[in-house]
Design an enzyme around this catalytic site. Structure first.
Site, PDB file in Angstrom:
ATOM      1  N   LYS A 131      44.408  33.198  49.598  1.00 23.88           N
ATOM      2  CA  LYS A 131      43.089  33.354  48.991  1.00 23.88           C
ATOM      3  C   LYS A 131      43.079  32.522  47.714  1.00 23.88           C
ATOM      4  O   LYS A 131      44.080  32.519  46.964  1.00 23.88           O
ATOM      5  CB  LYS A 131      42.844  34.834  48.687  1.00 23.88           C
ATOM      6  CG  LYS A 131      41.470  35.156  48.123  1.00 23.88           C
ATOM      7  CD  LYS A 131      41.293  36.678  47.981  1.00 23.88           C
ATOM      8  CE  LYS A 131      39.926  37.058  47.440  1.00 23.88           C
ATOM      9  NZ  LYS A 131      39.752  38.525  47.332  1.00 23.88           N
ATOM     10  N   SER A 165      35.593  40.374  49.383  1.00 26.33           N
ATOM     11  CA  SER A 165      35.542  39.026  48.907  1.00 26.33           C
ATOM     12  C   SER A 165      36.521  38.090  49.604  1.00 26.33           C
ATOM     13  O   SER A 165      36.426  36.870  49.448  1.00 26.33           O
ATOM     14  CB  SER A 165      35.843  39.010  47.403  1.00 26.33           C
ATOM     15  OG  SER A 165      37.152  39.504  47.161  1.00 26.33           O
ATOM     16  N   SER A 203      38.166  44.538  49.358  1.00 23.89           N
ATOM     17  CA  SER A 203      38.101  43.146  49.816  1.00 23.89           C
ATOM     18  C   SER A 203      39.173  42.693  50.784  1.00 23.89           C
ATOM     19  O   SER A 203      39.111  41.557  51.270  1.00 23.89           O
ATOM     20  CB  SER A 203      38.102  42.202  48.625  1.00 23.89           C
ATOM     21  OG  SER A 203      36.841  42.228  48.017  1.00 23.89           O
TER      22      SER A 203
HETATM   23  N1  GLN Z   1      32.731  44.703  47.026  1.00 26.62           N
HETATM   24  C1  GLN Z   1      33.473  45.088  45.873  1.00 26.62           C
HETATM   25  C2  GLN Z   1      32.948  44.371  44.658  1.00 26.62           C
HETATM   26  O1  GLN Z   1      32.085  43.586  44.844  1.00 26.62           O
HETATM   27  C3  GLN Z   1      34.946  44.846  46.060  1.00 26.62           C
HETATM   28  C4  GLN Z   1      35.370  43.461  45.841  1.00 26.62           C
HETATM   29  C5  GLN Z   1      36.865  43.302  45.901  1.00 26.62           C
HETATM   30  O2  GLN Z   1      37.560  44.178  46.409  1.00 26.62           O
HETATM   31  N2  GLN Z   1      37.352  42.218  45.321  1.00 26.62           N
HETATM   32  O3  GLN Z   1      33.356  44.582  43.585  1.00 26.62           O
END
Ligand code: GLN
Length: 483
Positions: free
Chosen positions: A76, A151, A175
Site C-alpha cells: 500500500k 482505504s 481499511s
Molecule cells: N473508513 C474509515 C475512515 O475513513 C477507515 C479508514 C481506514 O481504516 N484507513 O476513516
C-alpha cells in the site's frame, strides 16, 4: 501461473517448477495489460522486482528456503520505500521519495519477498471507497462500476484480480477488512502493536495497524509472519512472541465458542447479507463450534467516537505537511502564512481537509472536553464491552459491512453515509483487537464478507477458524470474470 496462492507459489519455487524471476515477469506483464481497467497501482517497481526476484532465486539455489522467498507482493502506498515514491494517495506527497524503508517493507524484503509496486489508496487512508485518491478511483474487479472499498482498495483490487497473490494494507477503522469483504478476499487487521508502524505514514496513530490482504487465511498467515514482531523504532509495538501462524492452522473447531452480538442484526443490515452470515454460522456449527448470543451495548456510540478521535489524531499528524519539510510547496509564496495556506490547500483533497477541520475543532479549547474527551470515554466503554464478551466466548462473528460494494460516486455528496458503512469494523480499532474478514457469499454478483474478532494477540485463532471454514467452503476460490 497468476492463479496461484502464496502457499502454492512457495511449493512451486521449492520444487523448482518455476523461478521467482519467471513468475515476476508474468505478473508484471499481467499488471501492465489489465490494471488500466482497475487503477490499482500508483507506481510499478519493475526494476526492483526483477532484481529482488533474481536475488531470491540465487538464495534458493544456495539452499535457503522460506515461504516468502521469491514471493511477489505489493505495498500500500503509505509504507515508506527507500528511493521510491511514497504518495499516500495524495498530491501532497506526489513528489516524495522516502529516504528509508518502513519496518514492514524491510522485514518482508529480508524474507525475500519481491515488491512489484505500490498500490492505490484513499488519500491519507481516509475513506471506504478508494475514491479520494489523487490518482483517481480504483474499480472493483467484480463489477467495474462499483467501488473496491477503501482505504486499501488498490491492494484489494489487485489481489482480487489475480494481478498478484497478496499485498500489504493498513486498517484504521476497517481499511483491510472492508475492501477484503468487497472484493472476496481474506484480510487481517492484527492486534494494535503486533505490526510495526514505523515508516507507515500516520493517519490516526492510536488506531492504525498494518496487516495482510490475500485470497486465503493460509496466505494471510504467511504474510503476517513476515510483518509481525517487536520493533524498537515503534514505541507502541509490543514485545510479545510471534507464534508460528501457519502451524496454528490445523486445529479443530470442536467446542469453539462463537459469540454473535445481537446488535449486529439491526435494521441497517442488508437482509441478504444477514442470511449469508447465518449460513456461515451454520457452517461453523457443523465443524463443531457452539454459538452464543452476546451483547455489545455501546456499539451504537462507536461511529461518532471514531469520527472524533480519528480526525483529531489526523489533524495533529498531518500538521507536518507544511510545504517546508515534506511534499508539495505552492509557487511564489508571499510570506510564511501564505506558504502554509496555499501548500496545504493545494496539496490536500476535500476529504482530508474536511477531517483536518473536524479534528482541529474537536481538539480546540472549549470543545476538547465536550468532544474529544467524551469520545475517549466511549472508546473505553467499547473496549469494556469486548472484554466482558470475551469472558464468555472465544471469537465474535458478524458481518464485515452492512451493505455490499456501492456504485462509484454513490456516496460522494454525503460523507456521513460512507462513515456509517464502518459500523462493524471500527470497534476493533477503538479496542485495539485483531479482526479478520473472509468471503461468505455474493449478493447481486458482489462479494460479502464475514468478520471474526478475537482477544488480543489471538491472530492465530482467527486464521485457524478462517482456514477451517475455507477448507469446507469455496467462496474464496471464486474469480471475477475477465480476470
Ligand atoms: N473508513 C474509515 C475512515 O475513513 C477507515 C479508514 C481506514 O481504516 N484507513 O476513516
Amino acid at each position: 501461473m497468476h492463479q496461484m496462492t502464496l502457499a502454492e507459489i512457495a511449493r512451486g519455487l521449492a520444487d523448482k517448477k518455476f523461478s521467482s524471476e519467471e513468475l515476476t515477469k508474468v505478473l508484471l506483464a499481467r499488471i501492465t495489460q489489465l490494471d488500466p481497467q482497475l487503477n490499482s497501482f500508483i507506481s510499478l517497481t519493475e526494476d526492483l522486482a526483477i532484481e529482488q526476484a533474481k536475488a531470491a532465486d540465487a538464495r534458493r539455489a544456495n539452499g535457503e528456503s522460506g515461504a516468502l522467498l521469491g514471493a511477489p507482493i505489493a505495498h500500500k502506498d503509505l509504507f515508506c520505500t527507500q528511493g521510491i515514491r511514497t504518495s499516500c494517495g495524495s498530491k501532497m506527497l506526489d513528489n516524495f521519495k522516502a529516504p528509508y524503508d518502513a519496518t514492514v517493507v524491510a522485514k518482508l524484503a529480508a524474507a525475500g519477498a519481491v515488491t512489484l509496486g505500490k498500490t492505490n489508496m484513499d488519500e491519507f487512508a481516509m475513506g471506504s471507497a478508494n475514491e479520494s485518491s489523487w490518482y483517481g478511483a480504483v474499480k472493483n474487479p467484480w463489477n467495474l462500476e462499483h467501488v473496491p472499498g477503501g482505504s486499501s482498495g488498490g491492494s484489494a483490487a489487485a489481489v482480487a484480480a489475480r494481478l498478484l497473490p497478496a499485498a500489504t494494507a493498513t486498517d484504521t477503522g476497517g481499511s483491510i477488512r472492508q475492501p477484503a469483504a468487497f472484493t472476496n478476499l481474506t484480510g487481517l487487521k492484527p492486534t494494535y502493536g503486533r505490526v510495526s508502524r514505523w515508516g507507515m505514514i500516520a493517519y490516526a496513530s492510536s488506531l492504525d495497524q498494518g496487516g495482510p490482504l490475500a485470497r486465503t487465511a493460509e496466505d494471510c498467515a504467511i504474510l503476517l509472519q513476515g510483518m509481525a514482531g517487536l520493533d524498537p523504532n515503534d514505541s507502541t509495538s509490543i514485545d510479545e512472541p510471534v507464534p508460528d501462524y501457519s502451524a496454528s492452522l490445523g486445529e479443530s473447531l470442536q467446542g469453539l465458542r462463537i459469540g454473535v452480538p445481537k446488535e449486529y442484526f439491526s435494521a441497517g443490515l442488508d437482509p441478504r447479507i444477514a442470511e449469508l452470515i447465518q449460513n456461515s454460522i451454520q457452517q461453523l456449527q457443523k465443524l463443531g463450534a457452539v454459538i452464543k448470543e452476546i451483547s455489545l451495548p455501546n456499539m451504537q456510540h462507536a461511529i461518532p467516537a471514531y469520527y472524533v478521535i480519528a480526525p483529531a489524531e489526523a489533524s495533529s499528524n498531518l500538521s507536518r505537511f507544511d510545504g517546508v519539510r515534506f511534499g508539495h510547496r505552492c509557487e511564489n509564496p508571499e510570506n510564511l502564512i501564505d506558504l502554509y495556506k496555499r501548500s496545504r490547500g493545494e496539496g490536500f483533497g476535500a476529504e482530508v481537509q474536511r477531517r483536518i477541520m473536524v479534528g482541529a475543532y474537536a481538539l480546540s479549547a472549549g470543545y476538547y472536553d465536550a468532544y474529544y474527551l467524551k469520545a475517549q470515554k466511549i472508546r473505553r466503554l467499547v473496549k469494556n464491552d469486548f472484554m466482558a464478551a470475551f469472558n464468555e466466548v472465544d471469537i465474535i462473528l458478524g458481518p464485515t459491512t452492512p451493505n455490499p460494494a456501492w456504485k462509484l460516486g454513490a456516496k460522494n455528496s454525503d460523507p456521513v453515509a460512507a462513515y456509517l458503512e464502518d459500523v462493524y469494523t471500527i470497534t476493533a480499532n477503538l479496542a485495539g483487537l485483531p479482526g479478520l474478514s473472509m468471503p461468505a457469499g455474493f449478493v447481486d454478483g458482489l462479494p460479502v464478507g464475514v468478520q471474526l474478532l478475537a482477544p488480543y494477540f489471538q491472530e492465530g485463532r482467527l486464521l485457524n477458524v478462517a482456514h477451517q471454514y475455507q477448507l469446507n467452503t469455496d467462496w474464496h476460490t471464486r474469480t471475477p470474470t475477465g480476470f
